[in-house]
Design an enzyme around this catalytic site. Structure first.
Site, PDB file in Angstrom:
ATOM      1  N   ASP A  95       0.727  -1.062   0.018  1.00  0.00           N
ATOM      2  CA  ASP A  95      -0.041  -0.100  -0.058  1.00  0.00           C
ATOM      3  C   ASP A  95       0.837   1.268   0.128  1.00  0.00           C
ATOM      4  O   ASP A  95       1.490   1.568  -1.230  1.00  0.00           O
ATOM      5  CB  ASP A  95      -0.926   0.008   1.285  1.00  0.00           C
ATOM      6  CG  ASP A  95      -1.970   1.223   1.362  1.00  0.00           C
ATOM      7  OD1 ASP A  95      -2.043   2.004   0.176  1.00  0.00           O
ATOM      8  OD2 ASP A  95      -2.426   1.119   2.168  1.00  0.00           O
ATOM      9  N   LYS A 123      -1.804  -2.110  -4.271  1.00  0.00           N
ATOM     10  CA  LYS A 123      -2.597  -0.870  -4.734  1.00  0.00           C
ATOM     11  C   LYS A 123      -1.945  -0.112  -5.702  1.00  0.00           C
ATOM     12  O   LYS A 123      -0.859   0.173  -5.635  1.00  0.00           O
ATOM     13  CB  LYS A 123      -2.817  -0.202  -3.411  1.00  0.00           C
ATOM     14  CG  LYS A 123      -3.855  -1.155  -2.444  1.00  0.00           C
ATOM     15  CD  LYS A 123      -4.321  -0.322  -1.186  1.00  0.00           C
ATOM     16  CE  LYS A 123      -5.192  -1.479  -0.483  1.00  0.00           C
ATOM     17  NZ  LYS A 123      -5.522  -0.611   0.866  1.00  0.00           N
ATOM     18  N   PHE A 144     -10.073  -1.053   0.596  1.00  0.00           N
ATOM     19  CA  PHE A 144      -9.831  -1.661   1.760  1.00  0.00           C
ATOM     20  C   PHE A 144     -10.127  -3.195   1.700  1.00  0.00           C
ATOM     21  O   PHE A 144     -11.478  -3.342   1.338  1.00  0.00           O
ATOM     22  CB  PHE A 144     -10.178  -1.333   2.949  1.00  0.00           C
ATOM     23  CG  PHE A 144      -9.469  -1.627   4.205  1.00  0.00           C
ATOM     24  CD1 PHE A 144      -8.258  -1.289   4.475  1.00  0.00           C
ATOM     25  CD2 PHE A 144      -9.878  -2.922   4.957  1.00  0.00           C
ATOM     26  CE1 PHE A 144      -7.346  -1.845   5.537  1.00  0.00           C
ATOM     27  CE2 PHE A 144      -9.069  -3.211   5.771  1.00  0.00           C
ATOM     28  CZ  PHE A 144      -7.857  -2.806   6.035  1.00  0.00           C
ATOM     29  N   ARG A 157      -9.572 -12.665   8.361  1.00  0.00           N
ATOM     30  CA  ARG A 157      -8.475 -13.488   7.569  1.00  0.00           C
ATOM     31  C   ARG A 157      -9.003 -14.829   7.222  1.00  0.00           C
ATOM     32  O   ARG A 157      -8.254 -15.108   6.151  1.00  0.00           O
ATOM     33  CB  ARG A 157      -7.275 -13.683   8.704  1.00  0.00           C
ATOM     34  CG  ARG A 157      -6.675 -12.300   9.265  1.00  0.00           C
ATOM     35  CD  ARG A 157      -5.522 -12.737   9.804  1.00  0.00           C
ATOM     36  NE  ARG A 157      -4.824 -11.593  10.828  1.00  0.00           N
ATOM     37  CZ  ARG A 157      -4.164 -10.442  10.310  1.00  0.00           C
ATOM     38  NH1 ARG A 157      -3.945 -10.375   9.155  1.00  0.00           N
ATOM     39  NH2 ARG A 157      -3.860  -9.583  11.247  1.00  0.00           N
TER      40      ARG A 157
HETATM   41  P1  IMP Z   1       1.904  -0.494   3.743  1.00  0.00           P
HETATM   42  O1  IMP Z   1       3.019  -0.424   4.604  1.00  0.00           O
HETATM   43  O2  IMP Z   1       1.293   0.755   3.611  1.00  0.00           O
HETATM   44  O3  IMP Z   1       2.492  -0.715   2.424  1.00  0.00           O
HETATM   45  O4  IMP Z   1       0.766  -1.322   4.254  1.00  0.00           O
HETATM   46  C1  IMP Z   1       1.279  -2.855   4.118  1.00  0.00           C
HETATM   47  C2  IMP Z   1       0.451  -3.560   5.174  1.00  0.00           C
HETATM   48  O5  IMP Z   1      -0.833  -2.582   5.775  1.00  0.00           O
HETATM   49  C3  IMP Z   1       0.050  -4.831   4.771  1.00  0.00           C
HETATM   50  O6  IMP Z   1       1.033  -5.573   5.365  1.00  0.00           O
HETATM   51  C4  IMP Z   1      -1.412  -5.092   5.481  1.00  0.00           C
HETATM   52  O7  IMP Z   1      -1.164  -5.874   6.585  1.00  0.00           O
HETATM   53  C5  IMP Z   1      -2.037  -3.773   5.614  1.00  0.00           C
HETATM   54  N1  IMP Z   1      -2.823  -3.216   4.797  1.00  0.00           N
HETATM   55  C6  IMP Z   1      -2.754  -2.272   3.618  1.00  0.00           C
HETATM   56  N2  IMP Z   1      -3.598  -2.236   2.867  1.00  0.00           N
HETATM   57  C7  IMP Z   1      -4.773  -3.187   3.298  1.00  0.00           C
HETATM   58  C8  IMP Z   1      -6.046  -3.568   3.011  1.00  0.00           C
HETATM   59  O8  IMP Z   1      -6.507  -2.976   1.930  1.00  0.00           O
HETATM   60  N3  IMP Z   1      -6.610  -4.604   3.710  1.00  0.00           N
HETATM   61  C9  IMP Z   1      -5.802  -5.220   4.865  1.00  0.00           C
HETATM   62  N4  IMP Z   1      -4.760  -4.638   5.152  1.00  0.00           N
HETATM   63  C10 IMP Z   1      -3.981  -3.886   4.430  1.00  0.00           C
HETATM   64 MG    MG Z   2      -2.557  -6.466   8.368  1.00  0.00          MG
END
Ligand code: IMP
Ligand code: MG
Length: 170
Positions: A95, A123, A144, A157
């Site tokens: 993300d 994403k 999400f 999950r």
């Molecule tokens: P980032 O650090 O923002 O890239 O987010 C990565 C982490 O956020 C992932 O390992 C997920 O655990 C959580 N995450 C991000 N987007 C989602 C989503 O749409 N659903 C559930 N978990 C998410």
């Molecule tokens: Mg998570």
């Protein structure tokens, strides 16, 4: 429903083939799985790999029960010794990129010989930090999503498919 179980498993098969192609000449691959989110994905992916593979897992947290990133990545334990190892970091979803960026940094410090990344979902929207996945299953809009290991506040999950979390209007 965003992705059916069959669709996910078919893609996991082809991802495993892509990964094996890239690692065909290494003596051993080390998967670093980021828990809890990638538990189910990593379990399915691992069973499709036929090259010599080791598994390490790391508990990291960047979400605290909400649908938005806290911006802080917490490691719940020290990293194993990764000196000289060919590492593939596996996560559920990319993300903002903060999680992968922080993990790559730690894996590098732990002495890995090479580091690549694999996520089931990424994403489409821009990252907060400059990091991309070497392998990914599906690219999705800025939604999400839950299921197949992905949670909302620790729940959902266990869904065998991936669904979009709908916010209640009231
Ligand atoms: P980032 O650090 O923002 O890239 O987010 C990565 C982490 O956020 C992932 O390992 C997920 O655990 C959580 N995450 C991000 N987007 C989602 C989503 O749409 N659903 C559930 N978990 C998410
Ligand atoms: Mg998570």
């Amino acid at each position: 429903m965003l992705l059916h179980e069959e669709e996910i498993l078919t893609r996991v098969n082809t991802l495993a083939t892509e990964i094996q192609g890239v690692y065909s000449t290494v003596t051993e691959l080390t998967i670093v799985a980021l828990l809890n989110g990638c538990l189910i994905f990593a379990a399915d992916l691992l069973r499709r790999l036929t090259i010599p593979t080791r598994l390490e897992s790391l508990s990291v947290e960047s979400y605290r029960g909400a649908t938005h990133s806290s911006g802080v990545v917490t490691f719940k334990q020290a990293l194993p010794d990764l000196r000289g190892r060919e590492v593939l970091v596996v996560d559920d979803i990319l993300d903002t990129g903060r999680t992968l960026a922080a993990v790559i940094d730690q894996v590098r410090q732990a002495g890995a010989a090479s580091i690549r990344t694999c996520v089931l979902l990424k994403k489409r929207r821009g990252r907060a930090v400059n990091v991309e996945a070497d392998f990914w299953g599906f690219e999705i809009d800025d939604l999400f999503v839950v299921g197949y290991g992905l949670d909302y506040a620790g729940r959902l999950r266990n869904l065998p498919y991936i669904a979009i979390l709908q916010e209640r209007a009231d």
